[in-house]
Design an enzyme around this catalytic site. Structure first.
Site, PDB file in Angstrom:
ATOM      1  N   ASP A  39      20.139  14.676  13.134  1.00 52.11           N
ATOM      2  CA  ASP A  39      20.495  13.260  13.140  1.00 52.11           C
ATOM      3  C   ASP A  39      20.947  12.893  11.727  1.00 52.11           C
ATOM      4  O   ASP A  39      20.168  12.968  10.778  1.00 52.11           O
ATOM      5  CB  ASP A  39      19.240  12.471  13.541  1.00 52.11           C
ATOM      6  CG  ASP A  39      19.418  10.972  13.464  1.00 52.11           C
ATOM      7  OD1 ASP A  39      20.506  10.486  13.064  1.00 52.11           O
ATOM      8  OD2 ASP A  39      18.451  10.265  13.796  1.00 52.11           O
ATOM      9  N   ILE A  40      22.188  12.477  11.595  1.00 52.41           N
ATOM     10  CA  ILE A  40      22.762  12.234  10.259  1.00 52.41           C
ATOM     11  C   ILE A  40      22.104  11.043   9.556  1.00 52.41           C
ATOM     12  O   ILE A  40      22.150  10.952   8.331  1.00 52.41           O
ATOM     13  CB  ILE A  40      24.301  12.072  10.368  1.00 52.41           C
ATOM     14  CG1 ILE A  40      24.983  12.376   9.028  1.00 52.41           C
ATOM     15  CG2 ILE A  40      24.680  10.694  10.903  1.00 52.41           C
ATOM     16  CD1 ILE A  40      26.492  12.537   9.130  1.00 52.41           C
ATOM     17  N   ASN A  57      35.150   2.566  14.215  1.00 50.43           N
ATOM     18  CA  ASN A  57      36.364   2.124  14.915  1.00 50.43           C
ATOM     19  C   ASN A  57      37.172   1.246  13.953  1.00 50.43           C
ATOM     20  O   ASN A  57      36.669   0.831  12.914  1.00 50.43           O
ATOM     21  CB  ASN A  57      36.006   1.379  16.205  1.00 50.43           C
ATOM     22  CG  ASN A  57      35.046   0.233  15.952  1.00 50.43           C
ATOM     23  OD1 ASN A  57      35.363  -0.723  15.249  1.00 50.43           O
ATOM     24  ND2 ASN A  57      33.832   0.345  16.495  1.00 50.43           N
ATOM     25  N   GLY A  65      27.115   5.633  19.897  1.00 52.36           N
ATOM     26  CA  GLY A  65      27.154   6.966  19.287  1.00 52.36           C
ATOM     27  C   GLY A  65      26.555   6.984  17.894  1.00 52.36           C
ATOM     28  O   GLY A  65      25.571   6.296  17.600  1.00 52.36           O
ATOM     29  N   VAL A  66      27.181   7.767  17.022  1.00 49.67           N
ATOM     30  CA  VAL A  66      26.652   7.909  15.666  1.00 49.67           C
ATOM     31  C   VAL A  66      26.773   6.584  14.902  1.00 49.67           C
ATOM     32  O   VAL A  66      25.919   6.246  14.079  1.00 49.67           O
ATOM     33  CB  VAL A  66      27.320   9.096  14.932  1.00 49.67           C
ATOM     34  CG1 VAL A  66      28.774   8.852  14.622  1.00 49.67           C
ATOM     35  CG2 VAL A  66      26.547   9.455  13.684  1.00 49.67           C
ATOM     36  N   ASP A  67      27.796   5.816  15.190  1.00 47.74           N
ATOM     37  CA  ASP A  67      27.982   4.489  14.571  1.00 47.74           C
ATOM     38  C   ASP A  67      26.793   3.578  14.895  1.00 47.74           C
ATOM     39  O   ASP A  67      26.222   2.920  14.005  1.00 47.74           O
ATOM     40  CB  ASP A  67      29.306   3.909  15.107  1.00 47.74           C
ATOM     41  CG  ASP A  67      29.719   2.604  14.445  1.00 47.74           C
ATOM     42  OD1 ASP A  67      29.355   2.377  13.283  1.00 47.74           O
ATOM     43  OD2 ASP A  67      30.428   1.825  15.112  1.00 47.74           O
ATOM     44  N   SER A 153      35.171  11.906  16.238  1.00 44.96           N
ATOM     45  CA  SER A 153      36.003  11.845  17.464  1.00 44.96           C
ATOM     46  C   SER A 153      35.490  12.698  18.626  1.00 44.96           C
ATOM     47  O   SER A 153      36.119  12.723  19.683  1.00 44.96           O
ATOM     48  CB  SER A 153      37.475  12.231  17.183  1.00 44.96           C
ATOM     49  OG  SER A 153      38.135  11.230  16.455  1.00 44.96           O
ATOM     50  N   GLY A 155      32.843  12.326  20.478  1.00 44.34           N
ATOM     51  CA  GLY A 155      32.059  11.615  21.488  1.00 44.34           C
ATOM     52  C   GLY A 155      32.968  10.752  22.342  1.00 44.34           C
ATOM     53  O   GLY A 155      33.811  11.242  23.094  1.00 44.34           O
ATOM     54  N   VAL A 156      32.829   9.446  22.174  1.00 39.97           N
ATOM     55  CA  VAL A 156      33.628   8.474  22.932  1.00 39.97           C
ATOM     56  C   VAL A 156      35.133   8.745  22.810  1.00 39.97           C
ATOM     57  O   VAL A 156      35.886   8.541  23.765  1.00 39.97           O
ATOM     58  CB  VAL A 156      33.332   7.045  22.391  1.00 39.97           C
ATOM     59  CG1 VAL A 156      34.229   6.015  23.052  1.00 39.97           C
ATOM     60  CG2 VAL A 156      31.874   6.690  22.620  1.00 39.97           C
TER      61      VAL A 156
HETATM   62  N1  AR6 Z   1      23.749  12.047  14.086  1.00 38.69           N
HETATM   63  C1  AR6 Z   1      24.777  12.910  14.091  1.00 38.69           C
HETATM   64  N2  AR6 Z   1      25.703  12.950  15.080  1.00 38.69           N
HETATM   65  C2  AR6 Z   1      25.562  12.089  16.111  1.00 38.69           C
HETATM   66  C3  AR6 Z   1      24.507  11.154  16.194  1.00 38.69           C
HETATM   67  C4  AR6 Z   1      23.566  11.144  15.110  1.00 38.69           C
HETATM   68  N3  AR6 Z   1      22.536  10.296  15.078  1.00 38.69           N
HETATM   69  N4  AR6 Z   1      24.644  10.451  17.353  1.00 38.69           N
HETATM   70  C5  AR6 Z   1      25.746  10.926  17.977  1.00 38.69           C
HETATM   71  N5  AR6 Z   1      26.299  11.932  17.238  1.00 38.69           N
HETATM   72  P1  AR6 Z   1      30.805   9.172  18.703  1.00 38.69           P
HETATM   73  P2  AR6 Z   1      33.711   9.063  18.161  1.00 38.69           P
HETATM   74  C6  AR6 Z   1      27.509  12.739  17.513  1.00 38.69           C
HETATM   75  O1  AR6 Z   1      31.016   8.737  20.100  1.00 38.69           O
HETATM   76  O2  AR6 Z   1      33.973  10.020  19.243  1.00 38.69           O
HETATM   77  C7  AR6 Z   1      31.566   4.347  18.544  1.00 38.69           C
HETATM   78  O3  AR6 Z   1      31.334   3.364  19.520  1.00 38.69           O
HETATM   79  C8  AR6 Z   1      27.902  12.920  18.951  1.00 38.69           C
HETATM   80  O4  AR6 Z   1      27.212  14.019  19.495  1.00 38.69           O
HETATM   81  O5  AR6 Z   1      29.686   8.583  17.925  1.00 38.69           O
HETATM   82  O6  AR6 Z   1      34.398   9.259  16.826  1.00 38.69           O
HETATM   83  C9  AR6 Z   1      32.379   3.813  17.386  1.00 38.69           C
HETATM   84  O7  AR6 Z   1      32.100   2.467  17.095  1.00 38.69           O
HETATM   85  C10 AR6 Z   1      29.412  13.223  18.837  1.00 38.69           C
HETATM   86  O8  AR6 Z   1      29.649  14.629  18.804  1.00 38.69           O
HETATM   87  O9  AR6 Z   1      32.148   8.899  17.795  1.00 38.69           O
HETATM   88  C11 AR6 Z   1      33.790   4.010  17.841  1.00 38.69           C
HETATM   89  O10 AR6 Z   1      34.204   2.914  18.663  1.00 38.69           O
HETATM   90  C12 AR6 Z   1      29.805  12.632  17.492  1.00 38.69           C
HETATM   91  O11 AR6 Z   1      28.606  12.086  16.939  1.00 38.69           O
HETATM   92  C13 AR6 Z   1      33.730   5.270  18.675  1.00 38.69           C
HETATM   93  O12 AR6 Z   1      32.373   5.375  19.116  1.00 38.69           O
HETATM   94  C14 AR6 Z   1      30.852  11.534  17.553  1.00 38.69           C
HETATM   95  O13 AR6 Z   1      30.685  10.742  18.715  1.00 38.69           O
HETATM   96  C15 AR6 Z   1      34.044   6.502  17.865  1.00 38.69           C
HETATM   97  O14 AR6 Z   1      34.076   7.624  18.717  1.00 38.69           O
END
Ligand code: AR6
Length: 203
Positions: A39-40, A57, A65-67, A153, A155-156
């Site tokens: 977890d970052i 975003n 997600g991570v955000d 990128s 995830g979502v």
């Molecule tokens: N620590 C590390 N990595 C994580 C964590 C964490 N705590 N939680 C999730 N991930 P995403 P995107 C990974 O969807 O695709 C948001 O709504 C997860 O496994 O977070 O760039 C933003 O506001 C995945 O592989 O980001 C934007 O609208 C990776 O983080 C949009 O999502 C990225 O997934 C950005 O989409």
């Protein structure tokens, strides 16, 4: 399983070392790449020259997600700091491929670099934009020596892991020079395995 068995054979020519769930690669004479699961929001090195990267975003509006995890852990002042960043177009504070920096508030790390990766199916050349998102210019300008990235990128935004990992590792290799350590903190095993494979192939 199969993935674990392949990980345990990762030491190739002394370039990689496996210890305690972390893989190390020398990427330049002065800098090291570390891959780890986790977890970052928990990551920091020293609270003064370190930063984590957020997969944000264009509006810099708290999402999932991570955000979402970063905003939850940093506290509400982070959203306020993001909204103080001026819009460059209506509703756009950080165009895709660019980055903005804020304090990290309740996180143990010094700064957060918010970067916006491409939406895989919506952009014509997602690899160009993902490469831009991983470029470390803003971190260098802010004297960051230790930096941790998530899988931007993946995830979502729907970027396939195996393509994203090649872009991530090759870009980091190119821009690593002024960093002591570049980390990837990867939340999912499948993503971690893609990164490990790319690092073995490209470093
Ligand atoms: N620590 C590390 N990595 C994580 C964590 C964490 N705590 N939680 C999730 N991930 P995403 P995107 C990974 O969807 O695709 C948001 O709504 C997860 O496994 O977070 O760039 C933003 O506001 C995945 O592989 O980001 C934007 O609208 C990776 O983080 C949009 O999502 C990225 O997934 C950005 O989409």
């Amino acid at each position: 399983g199969i993935a674990r068995a392949s990980i345990s054979t990762s030491a190739i020519g002394g370039r990689t070392e496996r210890k305690a769930g972390m893989d190390l690669f020398q990427i330049s004479p002065s800098s090291v790449l570390k891959l780890q699961r986790g977890d970052i929001t928990k990551w920091f090195v020293n609270g003064s020259t370190d930063a984590i990267v957020n997969a944000a975003n264009e509006r810099l509006q708290r999402g999932g997600g991570v955000d979402g995890a970063i905003h939850r852990a940093a506290g509400p002042l982070l959203q306020a700091a993001c909204l103080e960043i001026p819009e460059v177009q209506p509703g756009v504070r950080c165009p895709t491929g660019e980055a903005r920096i804020t304090p990290a508030f309740q996180l143990p790390v010094s700064r957060i670099i918010h970067t916006v990766g491409p939406i895989y199916d919506a952009h014509r050349h997602p690899e160009v934009l993902l490469r831009k998102a991983y470029s470390l210019q803003l971190a260098k300008e802010n004297n960051i020596e230790y930096i941790a990235f998530p899988s931007i990128s993946c995830g979502v935004f729907g970027y396939p892991f195996d393509e994203a990992s090649n872009v991530a590792i090759s870009t980091i290799k190119e821009f690593s020079d002024n960093f002591k350590e570049v980390h990837f903190v990867l939340f999912e095993d499948e993503v971690y395995n893609a990164w490990l494979e790319s690092a073995r192939k490209l470093l």
